[in-house]
Design a protein around this motif. Structure first.
Motif, PDB file in Angstrom:
ATOM      1  N   ALA A   7      -3.520   5.752  -7.640  1.00  0.00           N
ATOM      2  CA  ALA A   7      -4.178   4.591  -8.246  1.00  0.00           C
ATOM      3  C   ALA A   7      -4.453   4.828  -9.727  1.00  0.00           C
ATOM      4  CB  ALA A   7      -5.475   4.275  -7.502  1.00  0.00           C
ATOM      5  N   ASP A  12      -1.408  -0.524 -12.292  1.00  0.00           N
ATOM      6  CA  ASP A  12      -0.855  -1.850 -12.025  1.00  0.00           C
ATOM      7  C   ASP A  12      -0.496  -2.032 -10.550  1.00  0.00           C
ATOM      8  OD1 ASP A  12      -1.102  -2.300 -14.723  1.00  0.00           O
ATOM      9  OD2 ASP A  12       1.032  -2.042 -15.159  1.00  0.00           O
ATOM     10  N   LYS A  14      -2.281  -0.543  -8.005  1.00  0.00           N
ATOM     11  CA  LYS A  14      -3.426  -0.143  -7.195  1.00  0.00           C
ATOM     12  C   LYS A  14      -3.648  -1.068  -5.996  1.00  0.00           C
ATOM     13  CE  LYS A  14      -8.315   0.941  -7.371  1.00  0.00           C
ATOM     14  NZ  LYS A  14      -9.503   1.078  -8.191  1.00  0.00           N
ATOM     15  N   ASN A  15      -3.513  -2.368  -6.195  1.00  0.00           N
ATOM     16  CA  ASN A  15      -3.741  -3.326  -5.110  1.00  0.00           C
ATOM     17  C   ASN A  15      -2.629  -3.321  -4.063  1.00  0.00           C
ATOM     18  OD1 ASN A  15      -6.134  -4.097  -6.292  1.00  0.00           O
ATOM     19  ND2 ASN A  15      -5.176  -5.745  -7.484  1.00  0.00           N
ATOM     20  N   ARG A  16      -1.518  -2.709  -4.372  1.00  0.00           N
ATOM     21  CA  ARG A  16      -0.401  -2.656  -3.414  1.00  0.00           C
ATOM     22  C   ARG A  16      -0.365  -1.342  -2.641  1.00  0.00           C
ATOM     23  NH1 ARG A  16       4.896  -4.602  -6.260  1.00  0.00           N
ATOM     24  NH2 ARG A  16       5.533  -4.775  -4.099  1.00  0.00           N
ATOM     25  N   ILE A  18      -1.614   1.456  -0.051  1.00  0.00           N
ATOM     26  CA  ILE A  18      -2.350   1.466   1.210  1.00  0.00           C
ATOM     27  C   ILE A  18      -2.677   2.909   1.540  1.00  0.00           C
ATOM     28  CG2 ILE A  18      -2.253   0.944   3.676  1.00  0.00           C
ATOM     29  CD1 ILE A  18      -0.186  -1.242   2.939  1.00  0.00           C
ATOM     30  N   GLU A  19      -3.952   3.197   1.728  1.00  0.00           N
ATOM     31  CA  GLU A  19      -4.376   4.555   2.025  1.00  0.00           C
ATOM     32  C   GLU A  19      -4.145   4.849   3.505  1.00  0.00           C
ATOM     33  OE1 GLU A  19      -8.148   7.517   1.261  1.00  0.00           O
ATOM     34  OE2 GLU A  19      -8.312   5.402   0.733  1.00  0.00           O
TER      35      GLU A  19
END
Length: 199
Positions: A7, A12, A14-16, A18-19
Motif C-alpha cells: 500500500a 494508487d 491501495k483500494n484494489r 486485498i489482505e
C-alpha cells in the motif's frame, strides 16, 4: 506486513489490494513444529533435491522435449537440451555420492531427503535404499520439515530460501563453483561440496 508495504509502495492501487496473508512464510517464522515429532526418531538434517529428473527413461524424456518448447527437427535445440540433461545427470551422480557419505558420517543425525515436487519419490527410494541413516520423506508440508531440522541442505531449491527465512542453518550443495541456472537459492547459506564440509 506485506499489505502495508504494498500500500505504501503503490498508493494508487491501495483500494484494489486485498489482505489475505502469506501463510506459508508466516509458518516458517513459528519455530520448531511439533507435527514432525514421531516422524523422525532423532535430530535430522533435511536435504532437498531439485534435479527435475522424473523416473521415466531417456527415450521418454526425448519424446517430451517438444513439450518443453524444443522442436525435434531443430538439432541445435535438441543438442542444447541433451547437454543440460547430461549436466543434471552428472550433478545427480555427485549428489548421490554426497548423500551416501553424509549418511555414513552423520552418526548423530538422520538424513531426511525430501524430493522436489516434480520428482518421483520412489526413484529416490530406489537410489538411496542402501544408504545408512538416509530416508526419503514426502509426507507433510515442507515448512514442517524445515522448522524441525537442525540444518537444511539444498541444491538450488526454494527450500533453501524457506530455511533462511525460518532462521534454520542453510547449506547449498554445489560440487562445482557455478550457481545453477535457476539457483538463486544457492546464494543463501554455506556452499558445500562434500559431507565433510557439512560436518
Amino acid at each position: 506486513r506485506d499489505f502495508l508495504w504494498l500500500a505504501a509502495r503503490f498508493p494508487d492501487l491501495k483500494n484494489r489490494l486485498i489482505e489475505t496473508g502469506s501463510p506459508r512464510i508466516d509458518l516458517l517464522q513459528l519455530g520448531p513444529n511439533p507435527s514432525t515429532a514421531g516422524m523422525v526418531e532423532r535430530p535430522y538434517i533435511l536435504v532437498s533435491s531439485n534435479f527435475g529428473i522424473p523416473s521415466w527413461g531417456l527415450l521418454d524424456q526425448i519424446r517430451r522435449i517438444e513439450d518443453q518448447g524444443i522442436e525435434l527437427r531443430n538439432p541445435m535445440g535438441v543438442r542444447t537440451w541433451l547437454k543440460r540433461y547430461g549436466k543434471k545427470l552428472s550433478q545427480l551422480e555427485d549428489f548421490l555420492l554426497f548423500l551416501e557419505e553424509l549418511g555414513s558420517l552423520a552418526e548423530d543425525y538422520e538424513v531426511v531427503l525430501r524430493p522436489h515436487p516434480t520428482e518421483d519419490p520412489s526413484l529416490w527410494e530406489t537410489l538411496c535404499h542402501d544408504f545408512d541413516r538416509v530416508s526419503v520423506r514426502k509426507t507433510g508440508g515442507s515448512e514442517e520439515w524445515v522448522n524441525g531440522a537442525k540444518l537444511v541442505i539444498h541444491s538450488g531449491c526454494t527450500l533453501g530460501l524457506e530455511a533462511f527465512v525460518a532462521g534454520v542453518p542453510v547449506a547449498s550443495f554445489r560440487p562445482n563453483e557455478s550457481v545453477d541456472e535457476f539457483g538463486q537459492s544457492d546464494l543463501l547459506g554455506t556452499a558445500v561440496k562434500t559431507a565433510t564440509d557439512v560436518l
